[in-house]
Design a protein around this motif. Structure first.
Motif, mmCIF file in Angstrom:
data_model
loop_
_atom_site.group_PDB
_atom_site.id
_atom_site.type_symbol
_atom_site.label_atom_id
_atom_site.label_comp_id
_atom_site.label_asym_id
_atom_site.label_seq_id
_atom_site.Cartn_x
_atom_site.Cartn_y
_atom_site.Cartn_z
ATOM 1 N N CYS A 1 1.731 0.113 -14.721
ATOM 2 C CA CYS A 1 2.493 -0.470 -15.555
ATOM 3 C C CYS A 1 3.890 -0.340 -15.420
ATOM 4 O O CYS A 1 4.110 0.736 -15.024
ATOM 5 C CB CYS A 1 2.137 0.076 -17.115
ATOM 6 S SG CYS A 1 0.384 -0.556 -17.477
ATOM 7 N N LEU B 1 9.434 -4.365 -16.349
ATOM 8 C CA LEU B 1 8.915 -5.448 -16.212
ATOM 9 C C LEU B 1 8.304 -5.923 -17.660
ATOM 10 O O LEU B 1 7.642 -7.160 -17.881
ATOM 11 C CB LEU B 1 8.021 -5.509 -15.100
ATOM 12 C CG LEU B 1 8.245 -5.376 -13.707
ATOM 13 C CD1 LEU B 1 7.056 -5.475 -12.708
ATOM 14 C CD2 LEU B 1 9.330 -6.643 -13.535
ATOM 15 N N ASN C 1 5.110 -5.295 -18.269
ATOM 16 C CA ASN C 1 3.865 -5.877 -18.036
ATOM 17 C C ASN C 1 2.658 -5.381 -18.638
ATOM 18 O O ASN C 1 1.577 -5.626 -18.653
ATOM 19 C CB ASN C 1 3.611 -5.891 -16.495
ATOM 20 C CG ASN C 1 3.808 -4.380 -15.936
ATOM 21 O OD1 ASN C 1 3.799 -3.684 -16.534
ATOM 22 N ND2 ASN C 1 3.464 -4.616 -14.495
#
Length: 182
Positions: A172, A176, A178
Protein backbone atom coordinates in the motif's frame (compact mmCIF):
# COMPACT_ATOMS: atom_id res chain seq x y z
CA UNK A 1 -54.55 -2.36 34.37
CA UNK A 2 -50.95 -1.23 34.80
CA UNK A 3 -48.69 -0.52 31.84
CA UNK A 4 -45.61 -1.72 33.76
CA UNK A 5 -45.54 -5.25 32.26
CA UNK A 6 -45.84 -3.85 28.72
CA UNK A 7 -43.21 -1.16 29.34
CA UNK A 8 -40.76 -3.53 31.02
CA UNK A 9 -41.25 -6.07 28.21
CA UNK A 10 -40.51 -3.37 25.61
CA UNK A 11 -37.37 -2.31 27.48
CA UNK A 12 -36.23 -5.94 27.64
CA UNK A 13 -36.76 -6.42 23.89
CA UNK A 14 -34.93 -3.17 23.13
CA UNK A 15 -32.00 -4.24 25.30
CA UNK A 16 -31.91 -7.66 23.60
CA UNK A 17 -31.99 -6.34 20.03
CA UNK A 18 -29.66 -3.38 20.56
CA UNK A 19 -26.80 -5.57 21.78
CA UNK A 20 -23.67 -6.32 19.79
CA UNK A 21 -24.34 -7.99 16.45
CA UNK A 22 -23.22 -11.59 16.12
CA UNK A 23 -19.71 -11.87 14.69
CA UNK A 24 -19.54 -14.79 12.30
CA UNK A 25 -16.69 -16.44 10.47
CA UNK A 26 -15.12 -13.89 8.12
CA UNK A 27 -16.23 -10.84 10.09
CA UNK A 28 -13.49 -8.24 10.55
CA UNK A 29 -11.52 -8.07 13.79
CA UNK A 30 -8.68 -5.92 15.10
CA UNK A 31 -6.14 -8.00 17.04
CA UNK A 32 -5.49 -6.87 20.62
CA UNK A 33 -1.78 -6.30 19.85
CA UNK A 34 -2.80 -3.26 17.80
CA UNK A 35 -3.99 -1.45 20.95
CA UNK A 36 -0.38 -1.38 22.20
CA UNK A 37 1.51 1.77 21.07
CA UNK A 38 4.86 -0.05 20.82
CA UNK A 39 3.58 -3.00 18.76
CA UNK A 40 5.14 -2.48 15.33
CA UNK A 41 3.33 -4.90 13.05
CA UNK A 42 2.50 -8.43 12.04
CA UNK A 43 4.77 -10.27 9.60
CA UNK A 44 3.62 -11.94 6.38
CA UNK A 45 5.82 -14.91 7.32
CA UNK A 46 3.78 -15.67 10.46
CA UNK A 47 0.31 -16.72 11.64
CA UNK A 48 -1.25 -15.43 14.83
CA UNK A 49 -4.36 -16.74 16.56
CA UNK A 50 -6.01 -14.60 19.20
CA UNK A 51 -8.19 -17.12 21.00
CA UNK A 52 -10.03 -14.75 23.34
CA UNK A 53 -11.25 -12.10 20.94
CA UNK A 54 -14.46 -10.52 22.19
CA UNK A 55 -15.00 -9.10 18.68
CA UNK A 56 -15.73 -12.56 17.32
CA UNK A 57 -18.60 -14.89 18.09
CA UNK A 58 -16.12 -17.75 17.67
CA UNK A 59 -13.74 -15.88 20.04
CA UNK A 60 -10.93 -16.42 17.53
CA UNK A 61 -9.32 -13.62 15.49
CA UNK A 62 -7.01 -15.13 12.86
CA UNK A 63 -4.04 -13.18 11.48
CA UNK A 64 -3.02 -15.32 8.51
CA UNK A 65 0.27 -14.25 6.91
CA UNK A 66 -0.56 -10.56 7.12
CA UNK A 67 1.95 -7.70 7.07
CA UNK A 68 1.45 -4.49 9.01
CA UNK A 69 -1.44 -3.33 11.16
CA UNK A 70 -5.13 -3.71 10.29
CA UNK A 71 -5.63 -0.15 11.54
CA UNK A 72 -2.84 1.40 9.41
CA UNK A 73 -2.75 0.25 5.75
CA UNK A 74 0.07 2.58 4.67
CA UNK A 75 2.37 1.99 7.64
CA UNK A 76 4.83 4.56 8.99
CA UNK A 77 8.55 5.14 9.43
CA UNK A 78 10.33 4.76 12.75
CA UNK A 79 9.77 8.44 13.50
CA UNK A 80 6.09 8.39 12.54
CA UNK A 81 4.43 11.33 10.84
CA UNK A 82 1.54 13.74 11.30
CA UNK A 83 -0.62 11.36 9.28
CA UNK A 84 0.98 8.24 10.72
CA UNK A 85 -0.55 5.26 12.49
CA UNK A 86 -2.95 5.71 15.39
CA UNK A 87 -4.20 3.20 17.93
CA UNK A 88 -7.57 1.79 16.85
CA UNK A 89 -10.45 4.08 17.81
CA UNK A 90 -8.08 6.72 19.16
CA UNK A 91 -5.92 9.68 18.22
CA UNK A 92 -3.00 8.24 20.21
CA UNK A 93 0.03 7.58 17.99
CA UNK A 94 1.77 4.28 17.40
CA UNK A 95 5.35 4.58 18.67
CA UNK A 96 7.01 2.05 16.40
CA UNK A 97 7.81 1.56 12.72
CA UNK A 98 5.00 -0.16 10.82
CA UNK A 99 5.38 -1.82 7.43
CA UNK A 100 2.61 -1.10 4.94
CA UNK A 101 0.08 -3.80 4.12
CA UNK A 102 0.68 -5.99 1.08
CA UNK A 103 -1.81 -5.47 -1.74
CA UNK A 104 -2.01 -9.26 -2.21
CA UNK A 105 -2.83 -9.92 1.50
CA UNK A 106 -4.90 -6.99 2.73
CA UNK A 107 -6.71 -7.20 6.07
CA UNK A 108 -9.96 -8.25 4.36
CA UNK A 109 -8.23 -11.35 3.01
CA UNK A 110 -5.97 -12.25 5.92
CA UNK A 111 -7.38 -10.94 9.26
CA UNK A 112 -10.86 -11.95 10.36
CA UNK A 113 -12.91 -14.04 12.77
CA UNK A 114 -12.35 -17.75 12.23
CA UNK A 115 -12.51 -21.12 13.98
CA UNK A 116 -10.44 -24.29 14.09
CA UNK A 117 -11.94 -26.83 11.70
CA UNK A 118 -9.40 -29.68 12.15
CA UNK A 119 -6.43 -30.52 14.32
CA UNK A 120 -4.27 -33.18 15.97
CA UNK A 121 -6.61 -33.83 18.93
CA UNK A 122 -9.29 -36.38 17.91
CA UNK A 123 -11.39 -35.56 20.98
CA UNK A 124 -11.45 -31.78 20.38
CA UNK A 125 -14.51 -29.96 19.04
CA UNK A 126 -14.05 -28.52 15.56
CA UNK A 127 -16.25 -26.21 13.52
CA UNK A 128 -17.58 -26.48 9.98
CA UNK A 129 -16.51 -23.77 7.56
CA UNK A 130 -19.31 -21.74 6.00
CA UNK A 131 -19.78 -21.24 2.27
CA UNK A 132 -16.94 -19.23 0.74
CA UNK A 133 -14.40 -20.61 3.21
CA UNK A 134 -12.15 -23.66 3.17
CA UNK A 135 -10.60 -25.67 5.97
CA UNK A 136 -6.88 -25.12 5.52
CA UNK A 137 -3.86 -26.15 7.59
CA UNK A 138 -2.60 -22.82 8.88
CA UNK A 139 -0.88 -23.45 12.22
CA UNK A 140 1.69 -26.27 12.18
CA UNK A 141 2.13 -28.54 15.19
CA UNK A 142 5.58 -27.71 16.50
CA UNK A 143 5.13 -29.89 19.62
CA UNK A 144 5.31 -27.08 22.16
CA UNK A 145 2.41 -28.36 24.21
CA UNK A 146 -0.22 -25.99 22.79
CA UNK A 147 -2.57 -28.68 21.45
CA UNK A 148 -5.48 -26.23 21.21
CA UNK A 149 -3.70 -24.04 18.63
CA UNK A 150 -2.19 -26.24 15.88
CA UNK A 151 -4.36 -27.32 13.01
CA UNK A 152 -6.60 -26.10 10.27
CA UNK A 153 -8.72 -22.98 10.31
CA UNK A 154 -11.51 -21.63 8.14
CA UNK A 155 -9.94 -19.22 5.65
CA UNK A 156 -11.46 -17.36 2.72
CA UNK A 157 -11.52 -19.65 -0.32
CA UNK A 158 -8.54 -18.86 -2.54
CA UNK A 159 -6.59 -16.99 0.14
CA UNK A 160 -4.01 -19.70 0.82
CA UNK A 161 -0.58 -18.27 1.60
CA UNK A 162 1.92 -18.54 -1.25
CA UNK A 163 5.34 -17.33 -0.19
CA UNK A 164 6.48 -16.70 -3.76
CA UNK A 165 3.45 -14.50 -4.46
CA UNK A 166 3.97 -12.49 -1.27
CA UNK A 167 7.70 -12.01 -1.84
CA UNK A 168 6.94 -10.10 -5.05
CA UNK A 169 3.79 -8.33 -3.78
CA UNK A 170 3.40 -4.58 -3.94
CA UNK A 171 2.61 -2.61 -0.81
CA UNK A 172 0.00 0.00 0.00
CA UNK A 173 1.42 3.36 -1.04
CA UNK A 174 0.02 6.61 0.37
CA UNK A 175 1.17 8.61 -2.71
CA UNK A 176 -0.61 6.21 -5.08
CA UNK A 177 -3.63 6.07 -2.73
CA UNK A 178 -3.91 2.40 -3.75
CA UNK A 179 -5.46 1.36 -0.43
CA UNK A 180 -8.08 4.11 -0.10
CA UNK A 181 -11.36 3.25 1.49
CA UNK A 182 -9.71 1.44 4.39
Amino acid sequence: MSSWPVLSGAVLLLAFFSGCPAQGIGDPCVPEDEYTPTFSAFSAAEVSTESRSFQCQSRLCLVNHFQGRVSCPYGQSATGAADGCKLPGSDDPVNAPVKPQLLERRADDAVYCSCRCAGPDPSARYCECPSGFSCSKVVPDVSLGHAQLPGSYCIRAGSDYLETKVSTAKVCDRELANCEGE
